[in-house]
Scaffold this active site. Sequence first.
Site, mmCIF file in Angstrom:
data_model
loop_
_atom_site.group_PDB
_atom_site.id
_atom_site.type_symbol
_atom_site.label_atom_id
_atom_site.label_comp_id
_atom_site.label_asym_id
_atom_site.label_seq_id
_atom_site.Cartn_x
_atom_site.Cartn_y
_atom_site.Cartn_z
ATOM 1 N N TRP A 154 70.753 97.500 12.714
ATOM 2 C CA TRP A 154 71.306 98.786 12.286
ATOM 3 C C TRP A 154 71.458 98.910 10.772
ATOM 4 O O TRP A 154 71.679 100.005 10.267
ATOM 5 C CB TRP A 154 72.698 98.988 12.913
ATOM 6 C CG TRP A 154 73.614 97.795 12.777
ATOM 7 C CD1 TRP A 154 73.867 96.853 13.729
ATOM 8 C CD2 TRP A 154 74.366 97.406 11.622
ATOM 9 N NE1 TRP A 154 74.739 95.897 13.242
ATOM 10 C CE2 TRP A 154 75.061 96.215 11.942
ATOM 11 C CE3 TRP A 154 74.538 97.940 10.341
ATOM 12 C CZ2 TRP A 154 75.893 95.557 11.038
ATOM 13 C CZ3 TRP A 154 75.365 97.284 9.439
ATOM 14 C CH2 TRP A 154 76.036 96.103 9.786
ATOM 15 N N PRO A 179 65.323 100.207 18.619
ATOM 16 C CA PRO A 179 66.252 100.203 17.495
ATOM 17 C C PRO A 179 67.666 99.868 17.959
ATOM 18 O O PRO A 179 67.978 99.913 19.152
ATOM 19 C CB PRO A 179 66.170 101.637 16.975
ATOM 20 C CG PRO A 179 65.837 102.456 18.182
ATOM 21 C CD PRO A 179 64.970 101.569 19.048
ATOM 22 N N GLU A 254 63.243 87.313 11.779
ATOM 23 C CA GLU A 254 64.076 87.249 10.567
ATOM 24 C C GLU A 254 65.510 87.220 11.067
ATOM 25 O O GLU A 254 66.035 88.224 11.545
ATOM 26 C CB GLU A 254 63.809 88.454 9.668
ATOM 27 C CG GLU A 254 64.446 88.313 8.291
ATOM 28 C CD GLU A 254 65.615 89.250 8.089
ATOM 29 O OE1 GLU A 254 66.760 88.742 8.044
ATOM 30 O OE2 GLU A 254 65.396 90.457 7.991
ATOM 31 N N CYS A 288 71.291 90.517 5.434
ATOM 32 C CA CYS A 288 71.074 89.087 5.672
ATOM 33 C C CYS A 288 70.803 88.342 4.372
ATOM 34 O O CYS A 288 70.954 87.117 4.312
ATOM 35 C CB CYS A 288 69.903 88.876 6.624
ATOM 36 S SG CYS A 288 70.193 89.489 8.297
ATOM 37 N N GLU A 385 78.394 84.304 8.040
ATOM 38 C CA GLU A 385 77.675 85.402 7.405
ATOM 39 C C GLU A 385 78.604 86.619 7.423
ATOM 40 O O GLU A 385 78.761 87.278 8.449
ATOM 41 C CB GLU A 385 76.383 85.691 8.171
ATOM 42 C CG GLU A 385 75.505 86.703 7.479
ATOM 43 C CD GLU A 385 74.202 86.944 8.226
ATOM 44 O OE1 GLU A 385 73.248 87.426 7.597
ATOM 45 O OE2 GLU A 385 74.139 86.660 9.442
#
Length: 482
Positions: A154, A179, A254, A288, A385
């Site tokens: 997103w 998506p 990824e 990321c 993260e």
Amino acid sequence: MTVVRDVPKQLFIGGSWQDAESGRTLPVDNPATGEELCRVADASPADGRRAADAAVAAQPAWAATPPRVRSEILRRAYDLIIARTDDLALLMTLEMGKPLAEARAEVAYGAEFFRWFSEEAVRIDGGMMTAPDGRNRLLVTRQPVGPCLLITPWNFPLAMGTRKIGPAIAAGCTMILKPAPQTPLTSLALAAILKEAGLPDGVLNIVVTSDAAGVVEPLLRGGQIRKLSFTGSTQVGRILLAQCADTVIRTSMELGGNAPLIVFDDADLDTAVEGTMVAKMRNMGESCCAANRIYVHTSIADEFAQRLTARMAQLTVGDGTQPGTDVGPLIDAAGRSKAHDVVQDAVKRGASVLTGGHLPEGPGCFYPPTVLTGITPDAAINDTEVFGPVAAILTFDDEDEAITAANNTEFGLAAYLFTQNLDRALRVAERLESGMIGLNTGLVSNPAAPFGGIKQSGLGREGGTVGLGEFLEYKYIAVPVA
């Protein structure tokens, strides 16, 4: 709003807009207000199978389509995206939260994947050589891998789609795009643009769903999909890899990141602070590639922290549609809670908050730009993260210490270093365990570059000539010559 009203709300299968088989819909919310923008069709596993059937049926004709035709479709789509920059930017801001200035930048960046791969579509090559014994000619061609499943997150609603769709179209692959359910509107608008640009029916199919596992797993185990391209968390990536094993599906992934940023004592501080702001605050830190662990040489740590804090404190937090907003809301309440939890954990273990660090009152998923110092080794932020506007500053005394700390993670997506010493720059860049390095810059993303990581940050690359190769198979033909 008009931009929301004008976007199709159905599934896109076989070139037509269709309701979900069950009739179900899911809400799309504005993270700045918490209000519902609209509802879109919510696909079931049966809808996923229909999309796969459409992609499989379209594959032979699409693979045989001349490269120049595929190239021109991408170029027309690029032109349409650029012409509709303002509408697409507003759509992204409404469903995802980023300020309009960042959304416009994403439109330019995302569109560039279509222009880049439109140029690469006509350059797919092969080769021929004489066998060492002289008896055969070895002919090598490259062909599309076949129907692909593309799964996007997103945080970059347009660019994540174009980065996968562009090379698939250029290579001659048909697709199913799934998506993220938080931000489906931009993908649906993109499908409409590609249809307008002349993409044949069935080449691109879009299924939005609240049941990702239920829709995706049967597709991966069903034998029709030949490639998976996924951007998302490492945890989910591991699950998908296991599912791909059954039918030996080719994968590009990824996955998560925990990017270190190292500022050496000889760095230009103005450049380092500016680069850190870009690496940390692009997309509100919801990237990321975002700098997660900022290592600063002890001799300059105080000055660096003061400068970074001043810059962070000046940023204006608010609704991304409003003029002057620098930092929009995070994607949802869970994302905001995650950012605040790591801040509270760090403070509990002895860290100091130089700015930010509190939950604001009122509606929306806002979180202030935050700077922390005095991070202890056991703080969760070292291994998490964050995906938010939280800058954690740590210190080091020598080069080896900085490199060891930077590499002390299962991730290896991006890393950043700031130094004016060329020998050090090359030496450290070579030792950092990351797929991408920003040297005296906080921005590594570029459609012409191979984007991706090592270790548990993923497999394969997106962008550049390598990104096109991920959608192509080599075929070798032996030709005897008398």
